[in-house]
Design a protein around this motif. Sequence first.
Motif, PDB file in Angstrom:
ATOM      1  N   PRO A   1      48.741  53.866  39.332  1.00 34.22           N
ATOM      2  CA  PRO A   1      48.429  54.761  38.582  1.00 34.22           C
ATOM      3  C   PRO A   1      47.742  53.508  37.125  1.00 34.22           C
ATOM      4  CG  PRO A   1      50.913  53.518  38.514  1.00 34.22           C
ATOM      5  CD  PRO A   1      49.993  53.534  39.987  1.00 34.22           C
ATOM      6  N   TYR A   2      47.370  54.196  36.129  1.00 31.28           N
ATOM      7  CA  TYR A   2      47.037  53.723  35.124  1.00 31.28           C
ATOM      8  C   TYR A   2      47.695  52.713  34.460  1.00 31.28           C
ATOM      9  CZ  TYR A   2      50.395  55.665  31.404  1.00 31.28           C
ATOM     10  OH  TYR A   2      51.214  56.019  31.128  1.00 31.28           O
ATOM     11  N   ARG A   3      47.222  51.453  34.798  1.00 25.42           N
ATOM     12  CA  ARG A   3      47.528  50.586  34.035  1.00 25.42           C
ATOM     13  C   ARG A   3      48.983  49.215  34.394  1.00 25.42           C
ATOM     14  NH1 ARG A   3      49.918  50.210  28.378  1.00 25.42           N
ATOM     15  NH2 ARG A   3      49.948  47.906  28.910  1.00 25.42           N
ATOM     16  N   ALA A   4      48.901  49.726  35.902  1.00 25.73           N
ATOM     17  CA  ALA A   4      49.625  49.240  36.995  1.00 25.73           C
ATOM     18  C   ALA A   4      49.007  47.848  37.506  1.00 25.73           C
ATOM     19  CB  ALA A   4      48.901  49.980  38.201  1.00 25.73           C
ATOM     20  N   ILE A   5      50.044  46.527  37.630  1.00 22.71           N
ATOM     21  CA  ILE A   5      50.235  45.778  37.791  1.00 22.71           C
ATOM     22  C   ILE A   5      50.212  45.626  39.017  1.00 22.71           C
ATOM     23  CG2 ILE A   5      50.463  43.078  38.032  1.00 22.71           C
ATOM     24  CD1 ILE A   5      51.867  44.085  34.762  1.00 22.71           C
ATOM     25  N   ILE A   6      49.648  45.045  39.672  1.00 27.14           N
ATOM     26  CA  ILE A   6      49.585  45.308  41.800  1.00 27.14           C
ATOM     27  C   ILE A   6      49.884  43.823  42.290  1.00 27.14           C
ATOM     28  CG2 ILE A   6      48.324  47.300  41.633  1.00 27.14           C
ATOM     29  CD1 ILE A   6      45.781  45.996  42.591  1.00 27.14           C
ATOM     30  N   LYS A   7      50.655  43.852  43.456  1.00 25.17           N
ATOM     31  CA  LYS A   7      50.843  42.848  44.042  1.00 25.17           C
ATOM     32  C   LYS A   7      49.923  42.680  45.722  1.00 25.17           C
ATOM     33  CE  LYS A   7      54.640  40.165  45.921  1.00 25.17           C
ATOM     34  NZ  LYS A   7      55.860  40.423  46.274  1.00 25.17           N
ATOM     35  N   TYR A   8      48.975  41.551  45.589  1.00 22.55           N
ATOM     36  CA  TYR A   8      48.852  41.769  46.857  1.00 22.55           C
ATOM     37  C   TYR A   8      48.856  40.613  47.966  1.00 22.55           C
ATOM     38  CZ  TYR A   8      43.885  44.251  47.189  1.00 22.55           C
ATOM     39  OH  TYR A   8      42.962  45.705  47.343  1.00 22.55           O
ATOM     40  N   GLU A   9      49.354  41.007  49.294  1.00 16.55           N
ATOM     41  CA  GLU A   9      49.803  40.034  50.378  1.00 16.55           C
ATOM     42  C   GLU A   9      47.990  39.960  51.122  1.00 16.55           C
ATOM     43  OE1 GLU A   9      53.199  40.729  51.731  1.00 16.55           O
ATOM     44  OE2 GLU A   9      54.434  39.995  49.780  1.00 16.55           O
TER      45      GLU A   9
END
Length: 133
Positions: A115-123
């Motif tokens: 979604p808009y303005r989302a903070i995401i986490k990558y592994e």
Amino acid sequence: MVDDEQRFIARYVEEEALDLERTETGLWYKIEEQGEGALVTSGKVVTLDYKVWLLDGTLCYSSDELGHKVFLVGHGGVESGLEEGVLLLRKGSKATFIMPPHLAHGHIGDDDKIPYRAIIKYEVKVIDVKNKQ
């Protein structure tokens, strides 16, 4: 907004007891395991196993579902935070990245699962690093 997002991430990192560092751009990262293979550098083609989550735990994308992510480092086409993060790694490395919107999908999201303005986490795990052919 950027300051608010950084405070939110800092609170999340503290609450989850994560041991992450932050770059000047605002990328949060932890190298879980440093590989011994070739260093990822701009102009190299990198192949990743990956999982992408929202901070609420929603899994958005993974290489299990979509296959490896393969891209030419330094030439766009992926999140700028992902490019910045992989430059800290070698073939065989495993890492976690938390990206604020300005390093991920911005203020509009990806028109699918993020979604808009989302903070995401990558592994991520670096599967391969090779020269562009």
